[in-house]
Each structure stands twice: as C-alpha cells, then as structure tokens.
Design an enzyme around this catalytic site. Structure first.
Site, mmCIF file in Angstrom:
data_model
loop_
_atom_site.group_PDB
_atom_site.id
_atom_site.type_symbol
_atom_site.label_atom_id
_atom_site.label_comp_id
_atom_site.label_asym_id
_atom_site.label_seq_id
_atom_site.Cartn_x
_atom_site.Cartn_y
_atom_site.Cartn_z
ATOM 1 N N LYS A 53 -47.440 50.034 25.614
ATOM 2 C CA LYS A 53 -48.518 49.061 25.700
ATOM 3 C C LYS A 53 -49.873 49.606 25.261
ATOM 4 C CE LYS A 53 -46.702 45.207 27.421
ATOM 5 N NZ LYS A 53 -46.854 43.883 26.766
ATOM 6 N N SER A 78 -48.302 42.815 34.622
ATOM 7 C CA SER A 78 -47.566 43.248 35.805
ATOM 8 C C SER A 78 -47.745 44.745 36.030
ATOM 9 C CB SER A 78 -46.069 42.934 35.649
ATOM 10 O OG SER A 78 -45.525 43.665 34.560
ATOM 11 N N GLU A 204 -33.155 40.899 26.696
ATOM 12 C CA GLU A 204 -33.885 40.340 27.831
ATOM 13 C C GLU A 204 -33.054 40.480 29.100
ATOM 14 O OE1 GLU A 204 -36.529 36.638 26.602
ATOM 15 O OE2 GLU A 204 -34.422 36.288 26.099
ATOM 16 N N GLY A 208 -34.358 36.285 32.920
ATOM 17 C CA GLY A 208 -35.608 35.970 32.226
ATOM 18 C C GLY A 208 -35.378 35.794 30.736
ATOM 19 N N ASP A 210 -35.991 33.735 28.350
ATOM 20 C CA ASP A 210 -36.761 32.656 27.728
ATOM 21 C C ASP A 210 -36.702 32.688 26.199
ATOM 22 O OD1 ASP A 210 -38.374 35.043 28.528
ATOM 23 O OD2 ASP A 210 -39.877 34.122 27.251
ATOM 24 N N SER A 305 -38.998 51.519 26.444
ATOM 25 C CA SER A 305 -40.380 51.040 26.339
ATOM 26 C C SER A 305 -41.334 51.530 27.419
ATOM 27 C CB SER A 305 -40.404 49.514 26.305
ATOM 28 O OG SER A 305 -39.793 48.965 27.459
#
Length: 330
Positions: A53, A78, A204, A208, A210, A305
C-alpha cells in the site's frame, strides 16, 4: 479518467525508487512441489509499513500540487493503507489523518500512531466511512488519498508486478489478491503490456467476492451485506469504479478462497518461506496451494501483499489441528 497505461506504472516506478524497498521474490522447493509448478512469491509483506500500500499512497500524495497536500492528507482503511498514508505524510512533512474501523487489528492502528498519523475510528455497519472522510476533508481542507480508486494509486501498486517480472520474465501466470482492486489493476496493466500472453488471476475471500460476482454480471454489483472474513483488507462490498474499469478488461479470471485456505497458506509461508503473512496477504498463495489456478506451463508468480498481523492473532489462526498435523510431518 483516461485509460491507465504502462507508462503510468513506469513513471510511478521512477518516482518511488528513492523511497520504497525492492522486496525479494521468494521461492522454495516445497512450494514448487505443493503447487506442481515453479512458483515465485513477491514478498510485499517486507515493504515499508508491511504492505504494498505504501507504493500507491506515496505516489498519489507526492503527485498532488504542493499547495494542496500541504494542508494535510486523509484516507480510510482497515489498516494497511492507513499506515502507508501515515508514513507518506511523515516523508512529505504534511499531516495525515486516517479513518480506521474500531475493530481494526491493533498493530495496524499502533503503527499509524507511531508514524505520527492522526487516527479517527468508526463502527462498521452503523457508520458511513466515506461520508466521514468527506466531512473531515471539507472541514480541514484535506486532500483525500483513496486506498484504490485513483490512477496514481493503481500505477504505484502496479510497480509490484513491474519489479517481479523484471526479475522473473519466465512467469506465465500472475496471481494477485483483489480487495479495492488497485494492486490487480496496476499489475495487470503493466504485465499485459510487457507480456501480452500472460494470465492474470485475481483472488478474493469467499465471503467477499464482489469482483467475481461483478464479472459474472458484467457490471459492478454491491454485496447485500458487509463481508465477514479474516482477510479484512479484502472485505469490500463493491469494486471501486476506476479499478473495475481496468480489472473487468484485464483479469483473465477471479477465484475465491475460504478462511481455512487462507490460514493454511499463512502456516505454509511461515514454515517454508520463513515469513509472517497476514490473512489478506496470503490469499493469492492460498489459491495456488489449493490448486485453483488455471495454469498450463511455466512459472507462477504470486503476490504476498502484506504482513500486518500481531503475534497472538497469527498464532491463533495457524494453530489449527490440520496445521499441527502438517508440522509433525515436516
């Protein structure tokens, strides 16, 4: 937004080179044997602040006009984006405010404060975090730094794949966790540019999914309820608009993993790769270990990640009878 390009990712790499760590690509014979193919893992859990990130947050914020960012930065997360934003503010010498769920992992919250970030908490399900961010931004004249929904965020995150493929051009399938979608979008953009035949597989958590459901419907959808999964960083209810525009075109497929798959991957990474991986960070590896990745030849590249998990939580998650049995045979 104009189309995200490989040049965007390459420009991000030049901007980030002085401030980011060039994380290693890890491999192990035991992993190759478990996957039935050669596998290399990009260890972004060893990036500054413990996840990929930081790449996007810094690239986005440093690309803002100096006068705009001088008033301060704000974002919601989060945990991983929050720490990345806090470090970004510290390096750019501007204040950073992060809006974090009240139940976010303690190490991530503590990490933000240690870096000088201001923490504002909200309750999932009962408060609208985006509305809170917008209100705080308006009140303080702060620049919003999204966790995914930004051209610069996607480009910065895509430098993960750029580095991995530079070291391992033999990769024929790249497996990437999908939350907000910035990592997948940036990585797919540069990977498909460099190697048009490469497969990009998104992963995913089952609870979750989506992006998977959106791909099946051919349009962005919203899950009826907030996802409940140990992979908190991937618990999104709907794909971000900008990342969806990229991922819907460039991802070859999306697969899902269970929480049990994720903890198995965390335990495997600890035993065989000698790294601590958080649940969200282990999803791509989990899919490979479960044999869920469509792959016909060559090497599989996996993005680990993030590594933001405290010791008690890590021990609890990997202390499962199946994991204990596996350790007994190592």
């Amino acid at each position: 937004m104009t189309e995200l390009t490989a040049r965007d990712v390459q420009d991000a790499a030049a901007n980030l080179e002085p401030v980011t760590a060039r994380t290693p690509a890890l491999s192990a014979l035991s992993l190759d044997q478990a996957a039935s193919w050669p596998v290399v893992c990009k260890a972004e859990n060893l990036q500054r602040t413990g996840s990929f990130k930081f790449r996007g947050a810094y690239h986005h914020a440093s690309s803002l006009p100096a006068q705009e960012r001088a008033r301060g930065l704000i974002g919601a997360s989060s945990g991983n984006h929050a720490q990345a934003l806090a470090l970004t503010g510290r390096l750019l010498e501007v204040p950073a405010t992060v809006v974090i769920p009240a139940d976010a992992p303690a190490p991530k919250v503590e990490g933000v404060r240690a870096l000088g970030g201001r923490v504002v908490t909200y309750h999932r399900g009962s408060e609208d975090r985006d509305a809170l961010v917008a209100d705080l931004a308006t009140q303080g004249g702060l620049a919003i730094v999204p966790s995914a929904n930004s051209r610069h965020i996607m480009a910065g995150a895509g430098t993960v794949a750029l580095e991995l493929l530079a070291e391992h051009p033999e990769i024929e399938t790249l497996v990437i966790p999908v939350g907000g979608g910035g990592l997948a979008a940036g990585s797919a953009t540069i990977a498909k540019h460099l190697y048009p035949g490469i497969k990009i597989i998104g992963v995913e958590p089952e609870e979750g999914a989506d992006t998977l459901l959106s791909m099946r419907c051919g349009q962005r959808i919203a899950l009826p309820e907030a996802p409940v999964t140990i992979a908190d960083g991937l618990g999104h209810s709907s794909p971000s608009p900008l990342t969806w525009a990229v991922n819907s075109k460039l991802l070859d497929t999306v697969v899902t993993v269970t929480d049990q798959d994720i903890t198995t991957a965390m335990a495997f990474a600890f035993r065989h790769l000698k790294v601590v991986v958080e649940p969200s960070g282990a999803c791509a590896l989990a899919a490979v270990l479960r044999g869920l990745i469509p792959h016909e030849s060559g090497t599989i590249g996996v993005v680990i990640s993030g590594g933001g998990v405290d010791l008690p939580t890590f021990q609890r998650l990997i202390d499962h009878p199946a994991h204990r049995k596996a350790r007994a045979h190592v």
